[in-house]
Design an enzyme around this catalytic site. Structure first.
Site, PDB file in Angstrom:
ATOM      1  CE  LYS A  47      -3.936   2.154   2.324  1.00 41.54           C
ATOM      2  NZ  LYS A  47      -3.467   3.540   2.060  1.00 41.54           N
ATOM      3  CG  PHE A  76      -3.325   0.203  -7.948  1.00 41.51           C
ATOM      4  CD1 PHE A  76      -4.679   0.351  -8.149  1.00 41.51           C
ATOM      5  CD2 PHE A  76      -2.652   1.157  -7.206  1.00 41.51           C
ATOM      6  CE1 PHE A  76      -5.359   1.436  -7.626  1.00 41.51           C
ATOM      7  CE2 PHE A  76      -3.327   2.245  -6.672  1.00 41.51           C
ATOM      8  CZ  PHE A  76      -4.694   2.387  -6.886  1.00 41.51           C
ATOM      9  NE  ARG A 124     -14.899   3.257   1.673  1.00 45.53           N
ATOM     10  CZ  ARG A 124     -13.641   3.700   1.609  1.00 45.53           C
ATOM     11  NH1 ARG A 124     -12.642   2.828   1.762  1.00 45.53           N
ATOM     12  NH2 ARG A 124     -13.368   4.961   1.378  1.00 45.53           N
ATOM     13  CE  LYS A 155      -8.728   1.361   4.689  1.00 43.61           C
ATOM     14  NZ  LYS A 155      -8.762   2.840   4.640  1.00 43.61           N
TER      15      LYS A 155
END
Length: 282
Positions: A48, A120, A190, A196
């Site tokens: 991340k 990504f 989301r 994460k």
């Protein structure tokens, strides 16, 4: 009374210059939080990156919030016409440099030489993430633009593997990990197809008020009164520098805080201010 001279001065200066170009916020895929016990088979894992979320629409760079990124022409000229989703990153532990560079409306060439666009995903590419990842590896890197790189991905099939990878990443100065389900389509919302994993919980809340300090904080900020997206209000009173207490985030700003679990009412426990939320963060 809180000292707001610098904030008022900044507001006055902002009113005297042209506002940056804005557009509707791009519909980007946002991450939920990984918890132990979640199935991770079929997920790809990557670092991340602690930078600013960047979206290349094929012609222009934008932040997550729809603010135009004014990068030097040489930085974007080699980019493909294909939309790219990634992180504008200045390296581990250099978040502040990334933010100041991306937010500047007069690009600092030397600062941009320190930046990388870590890509990504390909939002407009058909197929699941496995398919998009294959396409991304064919598209990047670009010989003429070594600052534009595909994010390295690997598999971790157990929580122990994932924890070991997180520990290694943190030791090297990284922020955490991202998990992306290989079989997922790109959805601009989301969802749990993107997760994460960090060594602590963090979240965002909107500033709805200032609480004056007492004792050594008399005459300046004691705490922020904040409201979560779910409508829960609580005081955020620790984690501030003296400068931030003198000139606190204004009402309406979104801030990021870290915490350790929640009480039965859903209020974060031991919440601590981290930073004002930047448009690019996920």
């Amino acid at each position: 009374m809180l000292k707001r001279r610098s904030f008022l001065a900044a507001s006055l200066l902002a009113s005297c210059v042209a506002a940056p170009a804005r557009a509707a916020a791009p519909g980007l895929m946002l991450a939920e939080v990984y918890r132990r016990g979640m199935p991770i088979e079929g997920y790809w894992v990557s670092e991340k990156y602690d930078g600013v979320r960047g979206y290349w629409d094929g012609r222009q760079l934008w932040t997550r919030g729809g603010e135009r990124v004014i990068a030097p022409p040489w930085f974007t000229a080699p980019l493909p016409a294909t939309p790219l989703d990634g992180e504008l990153w200045a390296g581990r532990g250099r978040f502040n440099l990334a933010v100041s560079t991306v937010r500047s409306q007069t690009p600092n060439d030397a600062a941009w030489r320190e930046m990388r666009f870590m890509v990504f995903d390909l939002p407009a590419q058909a197929g699941d993430f496995d398919t998009r990842l294959t396409a991304l590896k064919k598209l990047l890197p670009i010989t003429q633009a070594p600052w534009v790189l595909p994010v390295a991905q690997q598999h971790a099939t157990t929580h122990a593997d994932l924890q070991a990878l997180l520990d290694k990443t943190i030791k090297l100065g990284g922020e955490g990990l991202m998990l992306h389900r290989g079989g997922s389509l790109y959805r601009g919302e989301r969802n749990a197809d993107l997760l994460k994993f960090k060594p602590f919980d963090d979240a965002e809340a909107r500033v709805v008020g200032h609480v004056s300090g007492k004792g050594r904080h008399a005459g300046r900020l004691g705490a922020l009164l904040v409201e979560t997206p779910e409508g829960r209000r609580f005081k955020l009173g620790s984690g501030f520098t003296d400068a931030q207490r003198e000139d606190p985030p204004p009402v309406g700003a979104w801030v990021t805080y870290r915490y350790n679990g929640q009480n039965p009412g859903g209020v974060p426990r031991f919440a601590r201010f981290m930073r004002v939320r930047e448009e690019g963060r996920s």
